[in-house]
Design an enzyme around this catalytic site. Structure first.
Site, PDB file in Angstrom:
ATOM      1  N   CYS A 174      40.048  42.758  33.789  1.00  0.00           N
ATOM      2  CA  CYS A 174      41.068  43.795  33.970  1.00  0.00           C
ATOM      3  C   CYS A 174      41.356  44.492  32.634  1.00  0.00           C
ATOM      4  CB  CYS A 174      42.322  43.214  34.626  1.00  0.00           C
ATOM      5  SG  CYS A 174      43.401  44.477  35.326  1.00  0.00           S
ATOM      6  N   HIS A 207      39.978  41.032  39.632  1.00  0.00           N
ATOM      7  CA  HIS A 207      40.405  39.712  39.163  1.00  0.00           C
ATOM      8  C   HIS A 207      39.584  38.618  39.839  1.00  0.00           C
ATOM      9  CE1 HIS A 207      43.934  40.855  36.764  1.00  0.00           C
ATOM     10  NE2 HIS A 207      44.001  41.883  37.604  1.00  0.00           N
ATOM     11  N   GLU A 229      39.582  35.575  39.276  1.00  0.00           N
ATOM     12  CA  GLU A 229      40.419  34.380  39.469  1.00  0.00           C
ATOM     13  C   GLU A 229      41.289  34.494  40.717  1.00  0.00           C
ATOM     14  OE1 GLU A 229      40.901  36.773  37.381  1.00  0.00           O
ATOM     15  OE2 GLU A 229      43.022  37.131  36.984  1.00  0.00           O
TER      16      GLU A 229
END
Lengths: 212, 259
Positions: free
Chosen positions: A86, A192, A194
């Protein structure tokens, strides 16, 4: 193997750390969240996360003594695999124009500018799942993934790379938006991983296995 | 193309799910972490925890639940309920929440949203707007679970919240909540058309068509629902398949382990 996640006061470090540890659970991966230049120098791989504004993240990074120098040394001189997430990806740009013009690390030539979707009904930030169009499907980061898989995005600014060869993946959001960029041992993703469930974990596992 | 989101919401009280499905094979149906894992595997696009713990002393159980969920689910997690101070936000984010939703505190002090957005970034601040239709086309903010009128116009408030840095608005029609009569579409649409940030429709879902209406007619980009999922009326997969069939862009992927 050790992975250093750079801690410069930006948000969701824990999410990134947990997802990397999970993705590397089979390969004895040691994940450290650190602002210590020595630890960065010792790490086998480096992850730069980031949420919030470009300038604020850059300031945060520069406020940690020796960290930018350690990053540049490890990544540019010694070729350690690097992943920016990001705003962490956006910081690789030459310049960011969020709240004024601010120089980035200048690792991958390009500018970070506000999203201006052609369809005015499209919301800013782009928030949610968008399907990736892989421009370099053979890149090791995408092993086991194909165009059409979704990443979770939250951003109002996007990266315009100068050299199209550095564009690894795109998404459509009222125009083309860079979803992943890279060259040599450098990579960055706008979404993202994650937070992108199995697709994200796969990408992180690929990053841990990557031998640029 | 960006996909529309389906967001199940879990009511959590003192660390336990208050309403929840009795999923087969679930060791402990009251455990929010177990429920979160089910929704994660089912392809939910995000997850929301609403903390309805009555006393603030029991707040620590929530942080624990958030931390354990973030350990096991790699999807966006929003936590709301009882967020009053910057410190509350910090603790939730540190525990592993990705977004924090602010309700009463934003009505009492709109600058609190500005402060929160400046400190933590717009992307993690969701302002939750509870409104009722007081006259045709007139929407007013209510607090305390819809009991207290404030005299504040919901659309004007939504604009102000977006200006103050809210990255997203969760719009709940209090007059529809729990009725299963469908979202208040005029309310959702009035707010969605007034702001540039994404709007989540909430309150009143009873059928899968209601989810479609929230997006197609309400101009929301995400739909939140609680009871239709909790009581096992519909699965996430059914919801997404129905919305896809209605022509909405949805993320439908095989959710088996990819690694």
């Amino acid at each position: 193997m050790s992975v250093a996640i750079i801690d410069y006061g930006a948000g969701n470090l824990k999410s990134a750390a947990k997802a990397l540890a999970f993705a590397g659970r089979a390969s004895n991966t040691d994940v450290v969240v650190t602002a210590d230049p020595d630890q960065v120098a010792k790490a086998d791989r480096i992850v730069l996360p980031g949420v919030g504004a470009f300038a604020e993240c850059k300031r945060g990074l520069e406020s940690k003594p020796g960290i930018v120098a350690a990053l540049c040394e490890a990544v540019l001189q010694r070729g350690r695999p690097f992943l920016g997430i990001c705003v962490g990806m956006q910081l690789m740009a030459s310049v960011g124009v969020e709240y004024g013009e601010h120089p980035g690390l200048g690792w991958i030539k390009g500018r970070v500018v506000r999203l201006t979707p052609k369809d005015p009904a499209l919301k800013i930030p782009q928030m949610g799942w968008n399907d990736l169009v892989l421009r370099r499907p053979q890149h090791p980061l995408f092993a086991g993934l194909a165009s059409g898989v979704h990443g979770y995005f939250v951003h109002s600014y996007h990266y315009l790379v100068e050299d199209p060869a550095h564009l690894l993946a795109e998404v459509e959001y009222g125009g083309r938006v860079a979803a992943a960029i890279g060259r040599d041992n450098l990579a960055g993703v706008q979404f993202h991983p994650e937070k992108s469930q199995q697709v994200g974990l796969r990408l992180l596992a690929n990053f841990l296995a990557w031998k640029p | 193309m960006l996909k529309m989101r389906v967001i199940p919401c879990l009511d959590v009280k003192d660390g336990r799910v208050v309403k929840g499905v009795n999923f087969v094979d679930l060791v402990d149906a009251g455990d929010p972490v177990e429920q979160a894992k089910i929704y994660d595997a089912a392809g939910a696009d995000e997850l929301t925890f609403l903390d309805i713990t009555a006393s603030h002393e029991n707040r620590d159980t929530l942080y624990d639940v958030v931390a354990k969920t973030a350990e096991a689910c790699f999807m966006p997690l929003t936590v709301g309920g009882g967020v009053r101070k910057v410190e509350d936000i910090r603790k939730l984010l540190l525990a592993g929440a990705d977004k924090v939703s602010i309700n009463t505190a934003a009505v009492k002090d709109p600058d609190f949203v500005k402060e929160a957005a400046t400190r933590f970034g717009d992307q993690c601040i969701v302002v939750s707007i509870d409104a009722k239709e007081t006259a045709p086309g007139r929407f007013e903010i209510f607090t305390h679970g819809g009991r207290e009128p404030t005299g504040i116009d919901a659309v004007a408030f939504a604009r102000r919240m977006a200006e103050n840095g809210a990255g997203e608005l969760l719009v709940t029609s209090m007059d529809r909540d729990g009725t299963r009569a469908g979202y208040n579409i005029p309310l959702t649409r009035a707010i969605a058309d007034a702001v540039t940030v994404p709007v989540i429709a909430s309150g009143g879902v009873g059928t899968l068509d209601h989810l479609v209406e929230g997006i197609r007619d309400g101009h929301a980009t995400a739909v939140l629902a609680a009871s239709i999922f909790h009581f096992g009326l519909f699965t996430i997969a059914q919801a997404k398949a129905h919305m896809l069939a209605a022509g909405l862009p949805m993320r439908v992927e095989p959710h088996k382990q990819a690694m």
